[in-house]
Design an enzyme around this catalytic site. Structure first.
Site, PDB file in Angstrom:
ATOM      1  N   HIS A  68     -20.796  35.505 -37.685  1.00 21.70           N
ATOM      2  CA  HIS A  68     -21.964  34.799 -37.578  1.00 21.70           C
ATOM      3  C   HIS A  68     -22.747  34.339 -35.614  1.00 21.70           C
ATOM      4  O   HIS A  68     -21.358  34.592 -35.255  1.00 21.70           O
ATOM      5  CB  HIS A  68     -21.921  34.096 -38.145  1.00 21.70           C
ATOM      6  CG  HIS A  68     -21.409  32.510 -37.688  1.00 21.70           C
ATOM      7  ND1 HIS A  68     -19.914  32.990 -37.847  1.00 21.70           N
ATOM      8  CD2 HIS A  68     -21.020  31.115 -37.784  1.00 21.70           C
ATOM      9  CE1 HIS A  68     -19.299  31.874 -38.416  1.00 21.70           C
ATOM     10  NE2 HIS A  68     -20.588  30.481 -37.365  1.00 21.70           N
ATOM     11  N   HIS A 112     -19.061  35.323 -33.605  1.00 19.86           N
ATOM     12  CA  HIS A 112     -18.109  34.590 -34.116  1.00 19.86           C
ATOM     13  C   HIS A 112     -17.832  34.723 -34.932  1.00 19.86           C
ATOM     14  O   HIS A 112     -18.306  34.925 -35.875  1.00 19.86           O
ATOM     15  CB  HIS A 112     -17.823  33.296 -33.066  1.00 19.86           C
ATOM     16  CG  HIS A 112     -18.286  32.639 -33.723  1.00 19.86           C
ATOM     17  ND1 HIS A 112     -20.000  32.738 -33.503  1.00 19.86           N
ATOM     18  CD2 HIS A 112     -18.376  31.370 -34.442  1.00 19.86           C
ATOM     19  CE1 HIS A 112     -19.987  31.613 -34.156  1.00 19.86           C
ATOM     20  NE2 HIS A 112     -19.540  30.833 -34.613  1.00 19.86           N
ATOM     21  N   ARG A 135     -21.381  20.690 -40.908  1.00 18.79           N
ATOM     22  CA  ARG A 135     -20.847  22.010 -40.907  1.00 18.79           C
ATOM     23  C   ARG A 135     -19.710  20.777 -41.363  1.00 18.79           C
ATOM     24  O   ARG A 135     -18.851  20.891 -40.131  1.00 18.79           O
ATOM     25  CB  ARG A 135     -20.527  22.700 -39.754  1.00 18.79           C
ATOM     26  CG  ARG A 135     -20.001  24.190 -39.913  1.00 18.79           C
ATOM     27  CD  ARG A 135     -19.660  25.123 -38.879  1.00 18.79           C
ATOM     28  NE  ARG A 135     -18.129  25.109 -38.712  1.00 18.79           N
ATOM     29  CZ  ARG A 135     -17.860  25.665 -36.843  1.00 18.79           C
ATOM     30  NH1 ARG A 135     -18.450  27.102 -36.408  1.00 18.79           N
ATOM     31  NH2 ARG A 135     -16.434  25.103 -37.040  1.00 18.79           N
ATOM     32  N   ASP A 159     -14.981  31.727 -37.010  1.00 22.42           N
ATOM     33  CA  ASP A 159     -14.788  30.649 -36.901  1.00 22.42           C
ATOM     34  C   ASP A 159     -13.322  30.554 -36.967  1.00 22.42           C
ATOM     35  O   ASP A 159     -12.671  30.914 -38.077  1.00 22.42           O
ATOM     36  CB  ASP A 159     -15.330  29.642 -37.845  1.00 22.42           C
ATOM     37  CG  ASP A 159     -16.861  29.333 -37.569  1.00 22.42           C
ATOM     38  OD1 ASP A 159     -17.629  29.689 -36.469  1.00 22.42           O
ATOM     39  OD2 ASP A 159     -17.343  28.918 -39.021  1.00 22.42           O
TER      40      ASP A 159
END
Ligand code: SIN
Length: 275
Positions: free
Chosen positions: A249, A93, A264, A95
């Site tokens: 990623h 995907h 994150r 983000d």
């Protein structure tokens, strides 16, 4: 600082850098633009240091769906406890592809790493674009694709391991549907890059369902070639920043029975322009 390339096409490890030092920021930012994925090894930082580093790149985008770190709501907690089975981010995907202004990138700080496994793999959508045939490039350049959060974070996924354990929530906020160009002009590097991904892209505008499925399938098969991949093997303290407009990623969930905790932060982006 010492920059070592991870592969021949993209990705770099950076040794001897300190993300707390504002004087090093220009070099780190340039490495991010040049390599798309940078792993800054061996950082000794607090959540405040992590936030300060992210803010040098831009405003912070607080993820609607990830559980936050209790002490710092701008930081998402990406955790898998030893007794949990599903990991967050297991599918390829990009983000925030479902946002009208998709994120610039995310900055992941390794807190607790299993004794083996738990790597993150990246794919360069810029290198993958470059390697396409000229007729296929020409066909893709006029197209736009829809991206959605609904099928990934909405009510239908309430029964997944990540949702049941509270790592993903706010299903009622999964209402985003947005069109982006299939081939973008990267806002920082100026290079052309593919902007569709297997998790959030739902269809190509104007094509029949069969055409859309097959064109997206061809792009996905191409992007997943090992030639376009780089793998980050983590150590506690490492900080990896990835370029969301030049890569996909995927978290590798191969450490059953062990705990993995990452923090994150995602940096806001901008509207994407067709190449
Ligand atoms: C993510 O997709 O943001 C998580 C990646 C990882 O945990 O390796």
């Amino acid at each position: 600082m010492d920059i070592k390339r991870l592969t021949g096409l993209f990705g770099a490890e950076i040794f001897g850098a300190d993300i707390r030092d504002p004087n090093q920021f220009d070099d780190i930012r340039q490495a991010f633009v040049d390599h798309s994925v940078i792993t800054l090894r061996g950082q000794t930082i607090t959540p405040e240091d992590h936030l300060a580093f992210a803010r040098r790149f831009g405003a912070i985008n607080i993820n609607r769906f990830f559980a936050p770190l209790n002490s710092h709501p701008e930081i998402s907690l990406v955790v898998k406890e030893a007794d949990q089975t599903g990991a967050v981010g297991e599918e390829w995907h990009t983000d925030h592809a479902y946002d009208t202004e998709p994120a610039t990138g995310s900055i992941l700080h390794a807190i607790d790493i299993p004794p083996h496994g738990g790597d993150t793999i990246f794919a360069s959508t810029t290198a993958a674009y470059d390697a396409l045939s000229e007729p296929f490039k020409r066909m893709l350049e006029g197209l736009h694709a829809w991206h959605s959060s609904r099928h990934v974070f909405g009510a239908d996924v309430a029964d997944t391991d990540s949702a049941r354990t509270g790592r993903i929530g706010n299903a009622h906020l999964a209402t985003q549907d947005v069109l982006h160009p299939v081939v973008i002009r990267h806002p920082l590097s100026g290079r052309k890059s593919l902007f569709v991904n297997p998790q959030f892209t739902t269809r190509i505008e104007g094509l029949s369902p069969i055409e859309s499925r097959h064109i997206l399938g061809a792009i996905y098969e191409h992007c997943q070639k090992p030639e376009f991949q780089a793998r980050v093997r983590w150590q506690p303290g490492d900080v990896t920043m990835w370029d969301n407009r030049a890569t996909w990623h995927k978290a590798i969930n191969d450490y059953q029975g062990y705990r993995r905790e990452m923090h994150r932060i995602t940096v806001e982006g901008c509207a994407l322009v067709a190449a």
